[in-house]
Design a protein around this motif. Structure first.
Motif, PDB file in Angstrom:
ATOM      1  N   PHE A  53     218.162  -3.065  64.976  1.00  0.00           N
ATOM      2  CA  PHE A  53     216.868  -3.728  65.059  1.00  0.00           C
ATOM      3  C   PHE A  53     216.090  -3.865  63.915  1.00  0.00           C
ATOM      4  O   PHE A  53     215.589  -4.971  63.431  1.00  0.00           O
ATOM      5  CB  PHE A  53     215.765  -2.896  66.046  1.00  0.00           C
ATOM      6  N   LEU A  60     200.102  -1.493  60.252  1.00  0.00           N
ATOM      7  CA  LEU A  60     200.347  -0.928  61.595  1.00  0.00           C
ATOM      8  C   LEU A  60     201.563  -0.309  61.836  1.00  0.00           C
ATOM      9  O   LEU A  60     202.749  -0.840  61.751  1.00  0.00           O
ATOM     10  CB  LEU A  60     200.230  -1.937  62.732  1.00  0.00           C
ATOM     11  N   PHE A  63     208.807   0.187  65.030  1.00  0.00           N
ATOM     12  CA  PHE A  63     209.364   0.779  66.143  1.00  0.00           C
ATOM     13  C   PHE A  63     210.768   1.020  66.255  1.00  0.00           C
ATOM     14  O   PHE A  63     211.264   1.928  66.579  1.00  0.00           O
ATOM     15  CB  PHE A  63     209.038  -0.470  67.230  1.00  0.00           C
ATOM     16  N   ILE A 123     197.383  -8.918  66.654  1.00  0.00           N
ATOM     17  CA  ILE A 123     197.405  -7.446  66.680  1.00  0.00           C
ATOM     18  C   ILE A 123     196.681  -6.979  67.858  1.00  0.00           C
ATOM     19  O   ILE A 123     196.891  -6.100  68.617  1.00  0.00           O
ATOM     20  CB  ILE A 123     197.107  -6.701  65.199  1.00  0.00           C
ATOM     21  N   LEU A 151     204.145   2.263  63.678  1.00  0.00           N
ATOM     22  CA  LEU A 151     204.296   3.013  64.957  1.00  0.00           C
ATOM     23  C   LEU A 151     205.039   4.165  64.653  1.00  0.00           C
ATOM     24  O   LEU A 151     205.232   4.983  65.616  1.00  0.00           O
ATOM     25  CB  LEU A 151     205.113   2.136  65.925  1.00  0.00           C
ATOM     26  N   LEU A 195     201.621   9.348  69.179  1.00  0.00           N
ATOM     27  CA  LEU A 195     201.457   8.044  68.771  1.00  0.00           C
ATOM     28  C   LEU A 195     200.356   7.258  69.530  1.00  0.00           C
ATOM     29  O   LEU A 195     199.564   6.333  68.983  1.00  0.00           O
ATOM     30  CB  LEU A 195     202.819   7.241  68.631  1.00  0.00           C
ATOM     31  N   VAL A 225     205.111  -3.861  62.913  1.00  0.00           N
ATOM     32  CA  VAL A 225     205.235  -3.065  64.466  1.00  0.00           C
ATOM     33  C   VAL A 225     206.456  -3.009  64.733  1.00  0.00           C
ATOM     34  O   VAL A 225     207.102  -1.937  65.013  1.00  0.00           O
ATOM     35  CB  VAL A 225     204.486  -3.904  65.515  1.00  0.00           C
TER      36      VAL A 225
END
Lengths: 255, 313
Positions: free
Chosen positions: B291, A4, A68, B103, A6, A191, A64
């Motif tokens: 991050f 997945l 992100f 998910i 993003l 997106l 994810v």
């Protein structure tokens, strides 16, 4: 390939900026159509090779989160490279203007987009269903070890697939560039819409993604026309409904 | 560590040079409440919500919608209204979402939150559309306003509101700490680790998960109400998925499964967003890079650094 990402919207955005850069330097849209997907695909391949690869065992959430983080980084990189301005480019010569069929008028560029979309869809379907690479991918997602034992370098296949996915998103961005505004936050809408489409059609199903995009396109257009205040909510309600009632999507095979 | 942090925060208006820092601290405290609420869901409950902004925004919009009626009733009424809005939204959304796992849970919460955002964005007659709603009063009680002005005249209205934000944050921290240490919180962690076994032990796991979802939404609504009061407005960006993403970053960077981690993350994100952005416009690049680095190399977040240092095992 059960990842997945993003940052896929960012690939689209990078494609559009690549188109802008190439067209404003050389004036040649067709060169952009070649270079845009190539460069974005290269970035995607590197990301898979260096980063995403480490995270496959840690599950979807880590992917994810990582991707992100990349959406933030890409937005800022684009902003520092091109500034916060909004850009636009003209359609390539020969594809400007409109023509009329039976009282309705179409721009030539719309038809071009339609053609590219159909071509990409066909290539994907054939590769997914009929070629060996599709079979390897499907097998690799459901049983990595087994495929590895068959002597297939799954790591390479995953890197190339990720790069190819990125290149396709980049192609989308290049093709979209002449009729959308090119600005640093343009990845946003695409997106989320792409996520809706894929969920709707079913994760891991190319046919589903095609059907999902048609459905969302129609729902959004009709919604905008008839129920202006609720068109966005309807699209997401559709997504939620599919997830609740049929989590594998309209065409999905596995859960 | 919490005691040191609390002492610094309580004394902040006495030594801070300017109103600016107090306003940064207020926004960090609000984000801290929001992040702690997500940590209950993500860290303790193992439910990765990517739509937590829905409840935050609902808390803000409740204040925006109701302030003509609530102004007379005072501060507490606004905060309760925010929490109630979070709960009311979370019951139907949670009832459907907590059935899903991993998910699918993430996608479903995203879908619902974007639905709420779509309504706020487009349903102009009810929500004010892109403009949102403004004119929400700070609703600081008169006595506090007076005391604050006397104690820290230079801070003007930021001083009294800082007391409000700090009180809300401390109470939220205490409340969530009590919840996570209660038998309910322990059971929730058990469900996160092994749902099948907990069900076999007789725990109604669905109800536990739903309860955690609703409690988290209530605290998110509280944070939303506080931000609406402080800024005086409610707008669609508070509901947008970027807000869900930002609070997710705060929790992950600070460290999940620790309320203190969520608080640290919230302060970090706020400082990057507000303070660093005044030096360079590329704060998103920095935030994104930190991050990414945390996700790759420090899955336990900042808080796990402290644990390593103090409890060398």
């Amino acid at each position: 390939m059960d990842v997945l990402n993003l940052a896929h919207g960012s690939f689209y955005m990078l494609g559009a900026y690549a188109a802008f850069a190439v067209v404003s330097k050389t004036g040649n849209f067709w060169l952009a159509l070649l270079l845009g997907p190539l460069s974005v695909g290269l970035i995607g391949g590197l990301m898979e090779l260096l980063l995403f690869r480490r995270l496959y065992q840690r599950g979807h959430l880590a992917q994810v989160l990582l991707s992100f983080g990349f959406t933030l980084v890409f937005v800022d990189l684009v902003r520092s490279g091109f500034g916060p301005r909004t850009y636009g480019i003209a359609p390539p010569p020969g594809l400007g203007g409109a023509f009329h069929v039976a009282g309705a008028s179409f721009t030539k560029y719309d038809v071009f987009i339609l053609g590219v979309s159909v071509l990409v869809a066909l290539v994907l379907l054939v590769a997914w269903r009929l070629l060996k690479v599709g079979a390897v991918l499907r097998a690799g997602v459901s049983d990595k070890e087994m495929v590895g034992l068959l002597g297939i370098d799954l790591g390479l296949v995953f890197t190339l697939t990720f790069a190819f996915g990125a290149a396709l998103a980049g192609l989308g961005g290049v093709v979209a560039a002449p009729f959308v505004a090119i600005y640093p936050a343009m990845d946003d809408n695409v997106l989320i819409l792409a996520l809706v489409v894929v969920v709707l059609g079913g994760l891991g199903s190319i046919e589903g993604a095609l059907a999902g995009s048609l459905l969302i396109g129609l729902a959004f257009s009709f919604g905008t026309f008839y129920l202006q205040e609720f068109s966005i909510a309807i699209v997401f309600a559709l997504m939620a409904a599919v997830l609740v009632l049929r989590p594998r999507g309209l065409f999905g095979i596995r859960q | 560590m919490p005691a040191v942090l609390l002492a610094v925060l309580i004394s902040l208006p006495f030594w801070t040079p300017s109103r600016y820092w107090v306003s940064v601290a207020i926004q960090a405290l609000i984000l801290a409440v929001f992040a702690m609420s997500l940590d209950l869901l993500l860290g303790f409950g193992g439910m990765p919500s990517f739509g937590h902004a829905a409840f935050y925004g609902m808390g803000a919009y409740a204040c925006g919608k109701l302030f003509p009626q609530l102004t007379g009733a005072g501060l507490l009424a606004f905060l309760v209204a925010g929490m109630a809005a979070g709960v009311i939204a979370a019951l139907p959304i949670g009832a459907l979402a907590v059935r899903a796992r991993g998910i699918y849970f993430l996608m479903l919460t995203l879908a619902f939150a974007q639905m709420v955002w779509g309504l706020a964005f487009q349903w102009t007659s009810f929500t004010g559309g892109t403009e949102g709603m403004s004119g929400i009063p700070q609703a600081v009680p008169d006595w506090l306003q007076e005391q604050g002005q006397n104690l820290w005249p230079a801070l003007r209205t930021a001083g009294p509101f800082y007391v409000v934000a700090l009180t809300v944050a401390v109470l939220a921290f205490a409340g969530l700490t009590a919840i996570t240490r209660s038998p309910f919180g322990r059971a929730l962690e058990g469900i996160r680790e092994n749902e099948g076994r907990m069900r076999a032990l007789g725990y109604p796991t669905y109800r536990y998960r739903l309860a955690a979802f609703v409690i988290a939404a209530a605290f998110a609504g509280l944070a939303g109400a506080t931000t609406a009061l402080y800024n005086g407005y409610a707008n669609p960006s508070q509901l947008y998925w970027h807000t869900s993403g930002l609070v997710l970053i705060a929790v992950i960077v600070g460290g999940t499964r620790s309320l203190l981690g969520a608080v640290l993350g919230a302060f970090f994100v706020t400082i990057v967003q507000l303070v660093i952005s005044s030096y360079t416009e590329h704060w998103q690049l920095l935030l994104g890079a930190v991050f990414i680095a945390v996700v790759l190399f420090l899955p336990g977040g900042f808080i796990s650094l402290g644990r390593l240092g103090w409890l060398k095992r």
